[in-house]
Write a protein that holds these residues in place. Structure first.
Motif, PDB file in Angstrom:
ATOM      1  N   ASP A 224      -4.944   2.546   4.583  1.00  0.00           N
ATOM      2  CA  ASP A 224      -5.259   1.537   4.241  1.00  0.00           C
ATOM      3  C   ASP A 224      -6.187   2.423   3.276  1.00  0.00           C
ATOM      4  O   ASP A 224      -5.609   3.191   3.188  1.00  0.00           O
ATOM      5  CB  ASP A 224      -6.170   0.915   5.113  1.00  0.00           C
ATOM      6  N   VAL A 225      -7.582   1.073   2.653  1.00  0.00           N
ATOM      7  CA  VAL A 225      -8.261   1.620   0.956  1.00  0.00           C
ATOM      8  C   VAL A 225      -8.748   3.028   1.709  1.00  0.00           C
ATOM      9  O   VAL A 225      -9.195   3.921   1.203  1.00  0.00           O
ATOM     10  CB  VAL A 225      -8.693   0.506   1.010  1.00  0.00           C
TER      11      VAL A 225
ATOM     12  N   ASN B 159       1.669  -1.059  -4.220  1.00  0.00           N
ATOM     13  CA  ASN B 159       2.231  -1.594  -4.334  1.00  0.00           C
ATOM     14  C   ASN B 159       3.485  -2.725  -3.357  1.00  0.00           C
ATOM     15  O   ASN B 159       3.147  -1.704  -2.383  1.00  0.00           O
ATOM     16  CB  ASN B 159       4.177  -1.627  -5.499  1.00  0.00           C
ATOM     17  N   LYS B 160       3.231  -3.391  -3.391  1.00  0.00           N
ATOM     18  CA  LYS B 160       3.716  -4.425  -1.923  1.00  0.00           C
ATOM     19  C   LYS B 160       5.319  -4.122  -1.314  1.00  0.00           C
ATOM     20  O   LYS B 160       5.604  -4.495  -0.248  1.00  0.00           O
ATOM     21  CB  LYS B 160       2.966  -6.058  -2.350  1.00  0.00           C
TER      22      LYS B 160
ATOM     23  N   ILE C 185       0.163   9.816  -4.345  1.00  0.00           N
ATOM     24  CA  ILE C 185      -0.686   9.309  -2.791  1.00  0.00           C
ATOM     25  C   ILE C 185       0.588   7.239  -3.025  1.00  0.00           C
ATOM     26  O   ILE C 185      -0.039   7.408  -4.592  1.00  0.00           O
ATOM     27  CB  ILE C 185      -2.161   8.807  -2.762  1.00  0.00           C
ATOM     28  N   GLY C 186       0.378   6.959  -2.271  1.00  0.00           N
ATOM     29  CA  GLY C 186       1.015   5.092  -2.261  1.00  0.00           C
ATOM     30  C   GLY C 186      -0.136   5.103  -1.209  1.00  0.00           C
ATOM     31  O   GLY C 186       0.118   4.969  -0.182  1.00  0.00           O
ATOM     32  N   LEU C 187      -0.169   3.202  -1.584  1.00  0.00           N
ATOM     33  CA  LEU C 187      -0.481   2.203  -0.495  1.00  0.00           C
ATOM     34  C   LEU C 187       0.637   1.130  -1.115  1.00  0.00           C
ATOM     35  O   LEU C 187       0.058   0.575  -1.496  1.00  0.00           O
ATOM     36  CB  LEU C 187      -1.807   2.660  -0.420  1.00  0.00           C
ATOM     37  N   VAL C 188       1.114   0.781   0.539  1.00  0.00           N
ATOM     38  CA  VAL C 188       1.908  -0.133   0.184  1.00  0.00           C
ATOM     39  C   VAL C 188       0.989  -1.662   1.011  1.00  0.00           C
ATOM     40  O   VAL C 188       0.577  -1.701   1.971  1.00  0.00           O
ATOM     41  CB  VAL C 188       2.808  -0.264   1.197  1.00  0.00           C
ATOM     42  N   GLY C 189       1.082  -2.387   0.091  1.00  0.00           N
ATOM     43  CA  GLY C 189       0.335  -3.896   0.411  1.00  0.00           C
ATOM     44  C   GLY C 189       0.627  -4.221  -0.842  1.00  0.00           C
ATOM     45  O   GLY C 189       0.416  -4.807  -1.851  1.00  0.00           O
ATOM     46  N   ASP C 190      -0.470  -5.547  -0.184  1.00  0.00           N
ATOM     47  CA  ASP C 190      -1.182  -6.718  -1.206  1.00  0.00           C
ATOM     48  C   ASP C 190      -1.943  -6.341  -2.626  1.00  0.00           C
ATOM     49  O   ASP C 190      -3.374  -6.665  -1.652  1.00  0.00           O
ATOM     50  CB  ASP C 190      -1.428  -8.105  -0.447  1.00  0.00           C
TER      51      ASP C 190
ATOM     52  N   VAL D 287      -7.226  -3.746  -4.564  1.00  0.00           N
ATOM     53  CA  VAL D 287      -7.839  -3.469  -5.605  1.00  0.00           C
ATOM     54  C   VAL D 287      -9.240  -3.598  -5.408  1.00  0.00           C
ATOM     55  O   VAL D 287      -9.786  -2.588  -5.741  1.00  0.00           O
ATOM     56  CB  VAL D 287      -6.833  -3.199  -6.339  1.00  0.00           C
ATOM     57  N   PRO D 288      -9.382  -5.087  -4.879  1.00  0.00           N
ATOM     58  CA  PRO D 288     -10.846  -5.289  -5.042  1.00  0.00           C
ATOM     59  C   PRO D 288     -11.929  -4.494  -4.090  1.00  0.00           C
ATOM     60  O   PRO D 288     -12.778  -3.886  -3.549  1.00  0.00           O
ATOM     61  CB  PRO D 288     -11.098  -6.950  -5.128  1.00  0.00           C
TER      62      PRO D 288
END
Lengths: 249, 309
Positions: free
Chosen positions: A234-235, B279-280, B292-297, B302-303
């Motif tokens: 997660d973020v 990236n989703k 580093i990867g983050l899967v998602g909307d 980003v916000p």
């Protein structure tokens, strides 16, 4: 006005190139080959200028193996009027290509020579500029817009900071960038018609220029490849990683 | 070996890419510079201070005002009478000028060198960076363009070069500069930025791209880049494009947002120190090169990221 368009047969842009295990080059055996994409854009631009009544004839020329005929037939199917193949099994470098093209231009007297800005195999980005130098002509490289009027041509160029426009006297050399146009697909009737369009066969010796290689490729290797890293959940985890690296607002 | 480096400058300052070219030239031998342009006294002074330079040839004439290759190439050819190698940054101006010089000298150029192996041997990328060739030049004189991200930048200070005025070779009357639309950037320039935030086609349209990408870039003091798909779709102008046919970048941190990672794009950024991908699609090729990867909307991520940094 006549337009000359040099085209090159290269590995298809959708194919991932594989380096040969012995390090002598990239494996092209049984690989799909196509017209260099930037050259397709060059052909398209020439044909559009003919359709607008600016040009009267479009001549495609290729330097390469016998199969480069297919690339020329593609040009003819798109709308070029005739073609010239300068056949050789040697890899001719941009300087050699420019010397041959300069001779072709002496015979053809084209008002514009439009090339792709670079070939996607050796990525040299040199032939157009070299041809302009050898002929003592102006060059509009990396063109995104071309307008011919009153004995000159305005070329809008894609440069590092944005766009730049130059005005060149004719005849002139133009090299096509990606956004100059979107090349058409040849229709089946045009592909059939292209088979009967004239294609002149030549060899480099017909032009009497020295095209011997100046460069020697010692080896070709795969680039250093990156390993996939970690995925974060997660973020918050991403922010923590960034902060650990010293990346903060 | 005596080298001549063409100095690219803008607004009275030497551009970064030139400093990388100076480093490459210093690996070949003595470094001499050419500053050509109109009213370039200040640039010439700055050039003399670049670490390790010898002579700074200065050609001050309106004919050289917009780096027109038709006018500058003959000037360089004159100076190459007493130099062994011509070195230019592989920028759009460098790529425009160098091959014209090479052909006039009857030399085969080496484009976008990545390293100097010895006087006549260099490495350079081919096939959009999918292969690296080691190439030896058999020409007596060398002409090379230098990929900026492959060489450290020479220091802007510490040098004690000597200015030498050279006579203008004049305006060849073949070409003229009409105008330019150069984007005014409030953010750092792509090729010299430490952090880059790039957006892809997934950003939907121009307003969405600006709404999502710009605040994150602003917060990080980052430059903004884009994939070819995003540029072709009109989200941002062409000079934002990172990739084989766009700009080649190698920042400390590259954040790829909604970019799938086409070969063409990877060729332009894979030398970045740290790559972060959002990236989703968890199978997107960008994750194969990302640290580093983050899967998602991305529209949620980003916000939130911008907010929490």
């Amino acid at each position: 006005m006549k337009i000359l368009v040099p085209v090159k047969r290269v590995i298809d842009y959708n194919v991932k190139p594989r380096v040969k295990a012995d390090g002598t080059g990239v494996d092209l055996a049984n690989v799909k080959m196509s017209m260099n994409p930037f050259d397709e854009i060059a052909i398209e631009e020439a044909i559009r200028l003919k359709e607008k009544g600016v040009a009267t004839e479009v001549v495609a020329v290729s330097i390469g193996v016998a199969k480069a005929q297919e690339t020329l037939r593609t040009s003819l199917a798109m709308g070029a009027d005739r073609a010239i193949l300068i056949q050789t099994d040697e890899d001719v470098e941009p300087l050699g290509v420019a010397k041959l093209l300069a001779k072709v231009q002496e015979e053809e007297g084209a008002g514009l020579i439009i090339l792709g800005k670079q070939a996607i195999d050796d990525d040299s980005n040199q032939t157009g500029q070299m041809l302009a130098a050898l002929l003592g002509l102006p060059q509009g490289t990396f063109a995104s817009k071309v307008e011919v009027a009153d004995g000159s041509v305005s070329v809008t160029r894609e440069v590092d900071g944005g766009l730049e426009t130059v005005k060149l006297s004719l005849p002139a050399i133009i090299t096509a960038d990606l956004r100059l146009n979107e090349p058409r697909y040849a229709s089946l009737p045009n592909i059939m018609k292209a088979k009967s369009k004239p294609l002149a066969q030549k060899i480099p010796a017909d032009y009497g220029v020295d095209i011997r290689a100046r460069l020697e490729t010692l080896r070709v290797v795969e680039p250093f490849s990156r390993m996939a890293g970690v995925k974060v959940a997660d973020v918050d985890e991403l922010v923590a990683k960034l902060k650990a690296m010293g990346v903060t607002a | 070996m005596k080298t001549l480096v063409w100095v690219e400058h803008e607004g009275g300052a030497v551009k970064d890419a030139t400093l990388s070219a100076v480093t490459a030239a210093s690996q070949l031998g003595e470094v001499h510079l050419l500053v050509a342009g109109e009213g370039v006294g200040g640039v010439a002074d700055a050039a003399t201070r670049i670490a390790g330079v010898g002579k700074v040839h200065v050609a001050d004439d309106a004919a050289f005002g917009h780096a027109l290759a038709e006018n500058i190439a003959p000037l360089i050819v004159e100076l190459m009478g007493h130099h062994d190698a011509f070195v230019a940054p592989a920028t759009s101006n460098g790529k425009n000028i160098a091959p014209r010089v090479a052909a006039l000298l009857d030399v085969m150029q080496l484009s976008e060198i990545l390293s100097v192996e010895s006087d006549g041997t260099f490495t350079r990328p081919i096939y959009a960076g999918n292969a690296i060739a080691t190439v030896r030049s058999k020409d007596a004189r060398k002409v090379v363009t230098v990929r900026g991200t492959a060489f450290e930048k020479a220091a802007r200070d510490g040098g004690s070069g000597v200015v030498e005025a050279v006579a203008s070779t004049g305006d060849k009357g073949l070409s003229s500069f009409v105008g330019a639309e150069i984007a005014k950037l409030e953010r750092p320039e792509l090729t010299s930025a430490k952090i880059i935030v790039s957006g892809g086609r997934a950003l939907k349209d121009r307003p969405t791209f600006e709404e999502v990408i710009f605040p994150l870039a602003g917060k990080l003091g980052a430059a903004v880049g884009a994939s070819r798909a995003a540029v072709d779709a009109g989200y941002v102008p062409n000079d934002y494009q990172v990739g084989q046919t766009g700009k080649i970048v190698a920042p400390e941190v590259y954040v790829a947002v909604g970019i799938s990672g086409a070969i063409q794009h990877l060729a332009g950024m894979k030398d970045s120190k740290t790559i972060i991908a959002i990236n989703k699609d968890e199978d997107a090729p960008i994750f194969q090169v990302a640290d580093i990867g983050l899967v998602g909307d991305l529209f949620k991520i980003v916000p939130e990221l911008t907010d929490k940094l």
